[in-house]
Design a protein around this motif. Sequence first.
Motif, PDB file in Angstrom:
ATOM      1  N   LEU A 256       0.849  -1.246  -0.054  1.00  0.00           N
ATOM      2  CA  LEU A 256       0.060   0.251  -0.013  1.00  0.00           C
ATOM      3  C   LEU A 256       1.129   1.354   0.073  1.00  0.00           C
ATOM      4  O   LEU A 256       0.347   2.554  -0.235  1.00  0.00           O
ATOM      5  CB  LEU A 256      -0.948   0.026   1.377  1.00  0.00           C
ATOM      6  CG  LEU A 256      -2.206  -0.868   1.060  1.00  0.00           C
ATOM      7  CD1 LEU A 256      -2.878  -1.132   2.376  1.00  0.00           C
ATOM      8  CD2 LEU A 256      -3.003  -0.712  -0.035  1.00  0.00           C
TER       9      LEU A 256
ATOM     10  N   THR B  15      -2.327   2.195  -4.942  1.00  0.00           N
ATOM     11  CA  THR B  15      -3.452   2.710  -4.269  1.00  0.00           C
ATOM     12  C   THR B  15      -4.776   2.197  -5.024  1.00  0.00           C
ATOM     13  O   THR B  15      -5.019   2.478  -5.999  1.00  0.00           O
ATOM     14  CB  THR B  15      -3.484   4.264  -4.709  1.00  0.00           C
ATOM     15  OG1 THR B  15      -2.326   4.834  -4.236  1.00  0.00           O
ATOM     16  CG2 THR B  15      -4.754   4.990  -3.977  1.00  0.00           C
TER      17      THR B  15
ATOM     18  N   SER C 200      -5.745   1.260   6.897  1.00  0.00           N
ATOM     19  CA  SER C 200      -4.667   1.544   6.335  1.00  0.00           C
ATOM     20  C   SER C 200      -5.024   2.066   4.701  1.00  0.00           C
ATOM     21  O   SER C 200      -3.961   2.489   3.962  1.00  0.00           O
ATOM     22  CB  SER C 200      -3.789   0.540   6.212  1.00  0.00           C
ATOM     23  OG  SER C 200      -3.275   0.129   7.305  1.00  0.00           O
ATOM     24  N   THR C 201      -6.300   1.811   4.478  1.00  0.00           N
ATOM     25  CA  THR C 201      -6.388   2.372   2.820  1.00  0.00           C
ATOM     26  C   THR C 201      -7.969   2.671   2.839  1.00  0.00           C
ATOM     27  O   THR C 201      -8.964   2.109   3.837  1.00  0.00           O
ATOM     28  CB  THR C 201      -6.525   1.066   1.991  1.00  0.00           C
ATOM     29  OG1 THR C 201      -7.003   1.448   0.684  1.00  0.00           O
ATOM     30  CG2 THR C 201      -7.218  -0.069   2.629  1.00  0.00           C
TER      31      THR C 201
END
Length: 217
Positions: free
Chosen positions: A50, A54, A79-80
Amino acid sequence: MPTASTRFKTALVIDDHPLFCDALVMTLQAVCTVESVATAASLAEALTALDSVTPDIVVLDLNLPDVSGFDGLIRLRKSTDAAILVVSSMADARTINAVISAGAAGFVPKHSQRDMFARAFDAIAQQRTFVPEDHMPETDTATQDAVARLASLTTQQSRILELICEGKLNKQIAFDLSIAETTVKAHVTAIMRKLGVHSRTQAVLIAKEASFEDHLR
């Protein structure tokens, strides 16, 4: 005719079984026409990926070698911003409900036909939560509640709770994380407040409620 799922251009597939990982990549390419698919065999590898990728969507197997229970999903969610589709062989109602409570955009049983994956990707692209049509909501919400509370913790608080579950004291946690013991104490206080408990033992019990071992009894 293009479907909503064609909006997904970049994907990350996380599964430690090479053959199934390849099958998921091929499914993505067939039903979503993604342009780029990265893969990872562990949560650590995924979190590293990551840094340079993306993704628009993440396909996650719950049972990874370096996570316990729903911890991988919870940490990945922090985290995303990508939508996360969980794919797992554990397709009971409690698992599905807990997965959605932890922030997943959808759930597909691991050995589903390609058509179900296509419908899942299309629903998620339209910002709708996807679960199997025959899914019956679980009336026992203990696991859902535990997972939802754990999902409210920050990444650092989640790591500290993990060390508490290993039986480590504040001084040892401070050493492991290279932070001040007073900082650890502040985090522990915040953890107990978010989990709605009054002791470290109760916090550990909440964490265990969201683990596969207790969950599958």
